[in-house]
Write an enzyme that holds these catalytic residues in place. Sequence first.
Site, PDB file in Angstrom:
ATOM      1  N   SER A 119      72.064   0.279  -3.911  1.00 34.54           N
ATOM      2  CA  SER A 119      70.628   0.019  -3.883  1.00 34.54           C
ATOM      3  C   SER A 119      69.858   1.333  -3.826  1.00 34.54           C
ATOM      4  CB  SER A 119      70.263  -0.835  -2.669  1.00 34.54           C
ATOM      5  OG  SER A 119      68.857  -0.919  -2.584  1.00 34.54           O
TER       6      SER A 119
ATOM      7  N   HIS B  34      71.054  -1.337  -8.210  1.00 29.44           N
ATOM      8  CA  HIS B  34      70.139  -2.375  -7.712  1.00 29.44           C
ATOM      9  C   HIS B  34      68.793  -1.718  -7.398  1.00 29.44           C
ATOM     10  CE1 HIS B  34      69.270  -6.206  -5.603  1.00 29.44           C
ATOM     11  NE2 HIS B  34      68.694  -5.476  -4.668  1.00 29.44           N
TER      12      HIS B  34
ATOM     13  N   ASP C 268      65.052  -2.356  -5.884  1.00 31.63           N
ATOM     14  CA  ASP C 268      64.235  -3.255  -5.063  1.00 31.63           C
ATOM     15  C   ASP C 268      62.764  -3.021  -5.305  1.00 31.63           C
ATOM     16  OD1 ASP C 268      66.146  -4.704  -3.412  1.00 31.63           O
ATOM     17  OD2 ASP C 268      66.674  -2.735  -2.623  1.00 31.63           O
TER      18      ASP C 268
ATOM     19  N   MET D  92      59.037  -4.186  -4.133  1.00 34.16           N
ATOM     20  CA  MET D  92      58.350  -4.881  -3.030  1.00 34.16           C
ATOM     21  C   MET D  92      56.835  -4.754  -3.189  1.00 34.16           C
ATOM     22  SD  MET D  92      60.692  -3.697   0.172  1.00 34.16           S
ATOM     23  CE  MET D  92      62.478  -3.625   0.047  1.00 34.16           C
TER      24      MET D  92
ATOM     25  N   HIS E 215      65.435  -6.443  -8.469  1.00 37.21           N
ATOM     26  CA  HIS E 215      65.207  -7.507  -7.474  1.00 37.21           C
ATOM     27  C   HIS E 215      63.731  -7.511  -7.098  1.00 37.21           C
ATOM     28  CE1 HIS E 215      66.063  -8.661  -2.949  1.00 37.21           C
ATOM     29  NE2 HIS E 215      65.347  -9.578  -3.568  1.00 37.21           N
TER      30      HIS E 215
ATOM     31  N   MET F 216      60.750  -8.613  -5.086  1.00 38.21           N
ATOM     32  CA  MET F 216      60.309  -9.251  -3.836  1.00 38.21           C
ATOM     33  C   MET F 216      58.786  -9.290  -3.877  1.00 38.21           C
ATOM     34  SD  MET F 216      63.070  -7.355  -1.406  1.00 38.21           S
ATOM     35  CE  MET F 216      63.492  -6.231  -2.718  1.00 38.21           C
TER      36      MET F 216
ATOM     37  N   MET G 296      70.319 -13.415   0.127  1.00 43.01           N
ATOM     38  CA  MET G 296      69.943 -12.313   1.028  1.00 43.01           C
ATOM     39  C   MET G 296      70.717 -12.463   2.335  1.00 43.01           C
ATOM     40  SD  MET G 296      67.914 -10.405  -0.660  1.00 43.01           S
ATOM     41  CE  MET G 296      67.725  -9.241   0.712  1.00 43.01           C
TER      42      MET G 296
ATOM     43  N   ASP H  29      73.112  -9.194  -0.557  1.00 40.79           N
ATOM     44  CA  ASP H  29      72.240  -8.018  -0.430  1.00 40.79           C
ATOM     45  C   ASP H  29      71.731  -7.929   0.999  1.00 40.79           C
ATOM     46  OD1 ASP H  29      70.372  -5.990  -0.794  1.00 40.79           O
ATOM     47  OD2 ASP H  29      69.032  -7.182  -2.056  1.00 40.79           O
TER      48      ASP H  29
END
Length: 218
Positions: free
Chosen positions: A9, A34, A36, A38, A67, A69, A138, A176
Amino acid sequence: MGTPILAPSMLAADHTRLAEDIKGVEQAGCSWLHVDIMDGHFVPNLTFGPQTVADLRPKTKLFLDVHLMLDNPQDFVEPFIQAGADQVTVHVEPDYDVSACLSKIKELGAKCGVVFNPGTPVDAVEPYLDAVDIILAMTVQPGFGGQSFQASVLEKTAQLAAWRQEKGLDFRIEVDGGVNAENAPDCRKAGVDTFVAGTAFFKAADRDAFRLNIESLA
Ligand code: DX5
Ligand code: ZN
């Protein structure tokens, strides 16, 4: 069950030198990264935007597992795929048309998946089993790296694996949050084939050995 894949990540990389840290991910023999994303609403933190992915894309051949979020992921799948995301996963918790969003991801040429939080029942992803390439469970409340792995989530990955087998499907099952060398074998036993690791990967003394340890799980 798919061959195990480690997806380091980028959240746990040094954000002032992402390109160099991503070279390190490649040098450890990894094939996935990966990423992330957000929004400060769905989760109480902010990370990267489409420009980050666009700038990294020409520098790496890693499979970019993005990913989202976000409260409104449907508004951002296109910018991230245009930026070079290979796969986009979206949470089932916000109020939007998840099926339409998955179709949009596929139409734009990327792989798609759904994500669910530790407090969300596994039934919430059941409607999407035959529409996705991957389901991300998650194992921490999303928002921050470095939290403790919630082992109770493995009951849900085992259920996903049972559905996958019963229905003859081939989606990947990803975990994750707090994933490390100690809990990865238990994840594997519970049907997991895709392992996101931020802190454990970037802090590992020998990253190649860390990857090999996970990717050689039977
Ligand atoms: C958490 C993110 C994770 C995070 C995992 O919200 O979705 O991908 O980077 O970090 P670790 O492995 O440190 O728990
Ligand atoms: Zn993540």
